[in-house]
Design an enzyme around this catalytic site. Structure first.
Site, PDB file in Angstrom:
ATOM      1  N   ASN A   1      11.186  -1.050  -3.472  1.00 34.83           N
ATOM      2  CA  ASN A   1      10.481   0.301  -3.402  1.00 34.83           C
ATOM      3  C   ASN A   1      11.482   1.668  -3.662  1.00 34.83           C
ATOM      4  O   ASN A   1      11.093   2.563  -4.178  1.00 34.83           O
ATOM      5  CB  ASN A   1      10.075   0.648  -2.072  1.00 34.83           C
ATOM      6  CG  ASN A   1       8.659  -0.239  -1.712  1.00 34.83           C
ATOM      7  OD1 ASN A   1       7.951  -0.771  -2.669  1.00 34.83           O
ATOM      8  ND2 ASN A   1       8.177   0.020  -0.349  1.00 34.83           N
TER       9      ASN A   1
ATOM     10  N   GLY B   1      -3.198   5.731  -0.103  1.00 35.74           N
ATOM     11  CA  GLY B   1      -3.492   6.790  -0.686  1.00 35.74           C
ATOM     12  C   GLY B   1      -5.003   7.071  -0.910  1.00 35.74           C
ATOM     13  O   GLY B   1      -5.371   8.449  -1.062  1.00 35.74           O
TER      14      GLY B   1
ATOM     15  N   SER C   1       6.010   6.215   1.675  1.00 38.75           N
ATOM     16  CA  SER C   1       6.607   4.690   1.454  1.00 38.75           C
ATOM     17  C   SER C   1       7.558   4.252   2.459  1.00 38.75           C
ATOM     18  O   SER C   1       8.679   4.966   2.649  1.00 38.75           O
ATOM     19  CB  SER C   1       7.061   4.586  -0.032  1.00 38.75           C
ATOM     20  OG  SER C   1       6.319   5.524  -0.888  1.00 38.75           O
TER      21      SER C   1
ATOM     22  N   ASP D   1      -2.025   6.510  -9.834  1.00 37.30           N
ATOM     23  CA  ASP D   1      -1.694   5.350  -9.707  1.00 37.30           C
ATOM     24  C   ASP D   1      -1.042   4.833 -11.293  1.00 37.30           C
ATOM     25  O   ASP D   1      -1.860   5.164 -12.379  1.00 37.30           O
ATOM     26  CB  ASP D   1      -2.325   4.369  -9.116  1.00 37.30           C
ATOM     27  CG  ASP D   1      -1.735   3.151  -8.306  1.00 37.30           C
ATOM     28  OD1 ASP D   1      -1.794   3.055  -7.096  1.00 37.30           O
ATOM     29  OD2 ASP D   1      -1.607   2.265  -9.034  1.00 37.30           O
TER      30      ASP D   1
ATOM     31  N   HIS E   1      12.103   5.207  11.326  1.00 35.62           N
ATOM     32  CA  HIS E   1      10.819   4.463  11.567  1.00 35.62           C
ATOM     33  C   HIS E   1      11.019   2.907  11.164  1.00 35.62           C
ATOM     34  O   HIS E   1      10.825   2.452  10.387  1.00 35.62           O
ATOM     35  CB  HIS E   1      10.108   5.122  10.094  1.00 35.62           C
ATOM     36  CG  HIS E   1       8.509   4.576  10.143  1.00 35.62           C
ATOM     37  ND1 HIS E   1       7.695   4.543  11.201  1.00 35.62           N
ATOM     38  CD2 HIS E   1       7.887   3.770   9.181  1.00 35.62           C
ATOM     39  CE1 HIS E   1       6.658   3.779  11.073  1.00 35.62           C
ATOM     40  NE2 HIS E   1       6.651   3.536   9.702  1.00 35.62           N
TER      41      HIS E   1
HETATM   42  O1  TXD Z   1       3.530   5.544   8.299  1.00 31.69           O
HETATM   43  C1  TXD Z   1       4.309   5.392   7.275  1.00 31.69           C
HETATM   44  N1  TXD Z   1       4.939   5.979   6.609  1.00 31.69           N
HETATM   45  C2  TXD Z   1       3.753   4.029   6.681  1.00 31.69           C
HETATM   46  C3  TXD Z   1       4.115   3.814   5.322  1.00 31.69           C
HETATM   47  C4  TXD Z   1       2.969   3.212   7.261  1.00 31.69           C
HETATM   48  C5  TXD Z   1       2.522   1.983   6.794  1.00 31.69           C
HETATM   49  C6  TXD Z   1       2.786   1.670   5.516  1.00 31.69           C
HETATM   50  N2  TXD Z   1       3.551   2.612   4.868  1.00 31.69           N
HETATM   51  C7  TXD Z   1       4.087   2.222   3.537  1.00 31.69           C
HETATM   52  O2  TXD Z   1       3.431   2.813   2.657  1.00 31.69           O
HETATM   53  C8  TXD Z   1       3.973   0.814   3.078  1.00 31.69           C
HETATM   54  O3  TXD Z   1       5.096   0.048   3.646  1.00 31.69           O
HETATM   55  C9  TXD Z   1       4.094   1.310   1.471  1.00 31.69           C
HETATM   56  O4  TXD Z   1       5.431   1.086   1.085  1.00 31.69           O
HETATM   57  C10 TXD Z   1       3.424   2.391   1.301  1.00 31.69           C
HETATM   58  C11 TXD Z   1       2.027   2.369   0.789  1.00 31.69           C
HETATM   59  O5  TXD Z   1       1.238   1.459   1.519  1.00 31.69           O
HETATM   60  P1  TXD Z   1      -0.225   1.082   1.129  1.00 31.69           P
HETATM   61  O6  TXD Z   1      -1.006  -0.004   2.084  1.00 31.69           O
HETATM   62  O7  TXD Z   1      -0.912   2.289   0.738  1.00 31.69           O
HETATM   63  O8  TXD Z   1      -0.008   0.070  -0.128  1.00 31.69           O
HETATM   64  P2  TXD Z   1      -0.894  -0.372  -1.269  1.00 31.69           P
HETATM   65  O9  TXD Z   1      -2.385  -0.380  -0.851  1.00 31.69           O
HETATM   66  O10 TXD Z   1      -0.080  -1.513  -2.214  1.00 31.69           O
HETATM   67  O11 TXD Z   1      -0.596   0.923  -2.497  1.00 31.69           O
HETATM   68  C12 TXD Z   1       0.764   1.223  -3.165  1.00 31.69           C
HETATM   69  C13 TXD Z   1       0.297   1.676  -4.500  1.00 31.69           C
HETATM   70  C14 TXD Z   1      -0.586   0.694  -5.033  1.00 31.69           C
HETATM   71  O12 TXD Z   1      -1.949   1.041  -5.628  1.00 31.69           O
HETATM   72  C15 TXD Z   1       0.486   0.411  -6.501  1.00 31.69           C
HETATM   73  O13 TXD Z   1      -0.520   0.273  -7.719  1.00 31.69           O
HETATM   74  C16 TXD Z   1       0.999   1.859  -6.553  1.00 31.69           C
HETATM   75  O14 TXD Z   1       1.468   1.979  -4.871  1.00 31.69           O
HETATM   76  N3  TXD Z   1       2.183   1.890  -7.280  1.00 31.69           N
HETATM   77  C17 TXD Z   1       2.752   2.933  -7.896  1.00 31.69           C
HETATM   78  N4  TXD Z   1       2.123   4.253  -8.041  1.00 31.69           N
HETATM   79  C18 TXD Z   1       2.754   4.961  -8.659  1.00 31.69           C
HETATM   80  N5  TXD Z   1       4.131   4.660  -9.430  1.00 31.69           N
HETATM   81  C19 TXD Z   1       4.694   3.616  -9.470  1.00 31.69           C
HETATM   82  N6  TXD Z   1       5.889   3.250  -9.779  1.00 31.69           N
HETATM   83  C20 TXD Z   1       3.999   2.810  -8.587  1.00 31.69           C
HETATM   84  N7  TXD Z   1       4.180   1.308  -8.122  1.00 31.69           N
HETATM   85  C21 TXD Z   1       3.234   0.659  -7.453  1.00 31.69           C
END
Ligand code: TXD
Length: 321
Positions: free
Chosen positions: A96, A15, A120, A34, A176
């Site tokens: 998730n 993000g 996600s 977030d 994926h």
């Molecule tokens: O190509 C692709 N599609 C991907 C997907 C490639 C790599 C990783 N990919 C997936 O993206 C990974 O497996 C995760 O499921 C997501 C997000 O990866 P990221 O590395 O950005 O994870 P982070 O840094 O943990 O960020 C996730 C954020 C974190 O700040 C949480 O506080 C927030 O999600 N979060 C939420 N936001 C809003 N609403 C809710 N309910 C919530 N829960 C957690």
């Protein structure tokens, strides 16, 4: 033309980089949402303070309240846990899916006319769930996977052949996950088949096939390779770049042909599932699925990948989602 409003749900690793790319390319005004207090505000402020240096003129806002995404043209969902070493993407399903459920309900309520790009994992299931909960039309719900997987495949081919990656085109279809399908037959360097260049390099068909197979296998496991190195999370720069190219094609109505996770209604012999295929992306989101003939082996590999997607969706439904 007024600026687009682009909201990013989940202000973590992907993000944050996404917000920075969207701002620096002036694709629109960005909202970074977030559930963690203050963190998205901190990132938004940090990015905004680079605007004088990188010369961009868009607004950036951090948010913990869904009201701030109201009126979004595009919503990108990165919310959810990433993998840790040893985990498969599918291991993230229960956690998730719960997160996606609440995100989808809120996007439906606050940004009902948006085009939603889901990031996600496990991707194919998360897109399916988002679509189910929002009831948005299929052209307005898509997922990012194929652009990244294709870029990984292209990168490995460029390194192997010692040519600029800018001239390599290679496509990955399917889900994926580990069953994704890099399409070797159409991998090329400025139109010249990559296989032919490999055969010339090694002057040995068997060796060329072996080298290509190693690149295909590395592509399939490329996400895991990075998880293993990072140890605390998964890839984030390249997923953010991949998503930015989707946003760009939508914002500028470019009609680029990009491999995306799109809803199939009979194309490639698949009905009612989200699968990675080439599609035209424009102002209306997924404007067209580009179908082309697969040979017998490719078709078998795609069917196998689709099976993995349908199994994952069934598992998710069994869990009550
Ligand atoms: O190509 C692709 N599609 C991907 C997907 C490639 C790599 C990783 N990919 C997936 O993206 C990974 O497996 C995760 O499921 C997501 C997000 O990866 P990221 O590395 O950005 O994870 P982070 O840094 O943990 O960020 C996730 C954020 C974190 O700040 C949480 O506080 C927030 O999600 N979060 C939420 N936001 C809003 N609403 C809710 N309910 C919530 N829960 C957690």
């Amino acid at each position: 033309m007024s600026r687009k409003k682009i909201s990013i749900i989940g202000g973590g690793q992907i993000g944050g980089v996404l917000a920075s790319l969207i701002a620096s390319r002036q694709l629109g005004d960005a909202v970074l949402f977030d559930i963690i207090d203050d963190m998205p505000q901190g990132k938004a402020l940090d990015i905004a303070e680079a605007s004088r240096i990188d010369k961009f003129d868009v607004s950036l806002k951090g948010a913990n309240d869904y009201k701030d995404i109201a009126g979004s043209d595009i919503v990108i969902v990165t919310a959810g846990l990433p993998r840790k070493p040893g985990m498969s993407r599918d291991d993230l399903l229960t956690t998730n899916a719960k997160i996606m459920q609440s995100v989808a309900e809120n996007v439906k309520k606050h940004a009902p006319n948006s085009i939603a790009i889901i990031i996600s994992n496990p991707l194919d299931a998360m897109v399916t769930l988002f679509k189910k909960i929002t009831g948005f039309p299929t052209n307005r719900v898509l997922g990012q996977a194929g652009i990244l997987d294709s870029s990984r495949f292209s990168t490995f081919i460029a390194w192997e052949l010692g040519v600029s990656v800018k001239d390599v085109n290679a496509m990955v279809l399917g889900g994926h996950g580990d069953t994704m399908v890099p399409i070797v037959r159409y991998a090329n360097v400025n139109g010249i088949p990559a296989m032919e260049l490999l055969e010339r390099k090694y002057n040995d068909k068997a060796k060329a096939a072996e080298v290509m197979k190693a690149m295909v296998d590395r592509t399939k496991m490329a996400g895991g390779e990075i998880v293993k190195l990072l140890k605390t999370g998964s890839a984030f720069y390249s997923p953010a770049s991949a998503t930015t190219s989707m946003v760009e094609s939508i914002v500028y109505d470019e009609k680029r042909v990009l491999p995306v996770c799109a809803y199939l209604n009979g194309e490639f012999g698949v009905k009612g599932y989200y699968v990675g295929v080439p599609a035209v992306l424009g102002a209306n989101g997924v404007e067209k699925i580009i179908e082309f003939a697969l040979d017998k082996d490719e078709k078998a590999l795609l069917d196998n990948s689709v099976k993995a997607v349908t199994n994952l969706v069934t598992d998710m439904e069994r869990l009550g989602f």
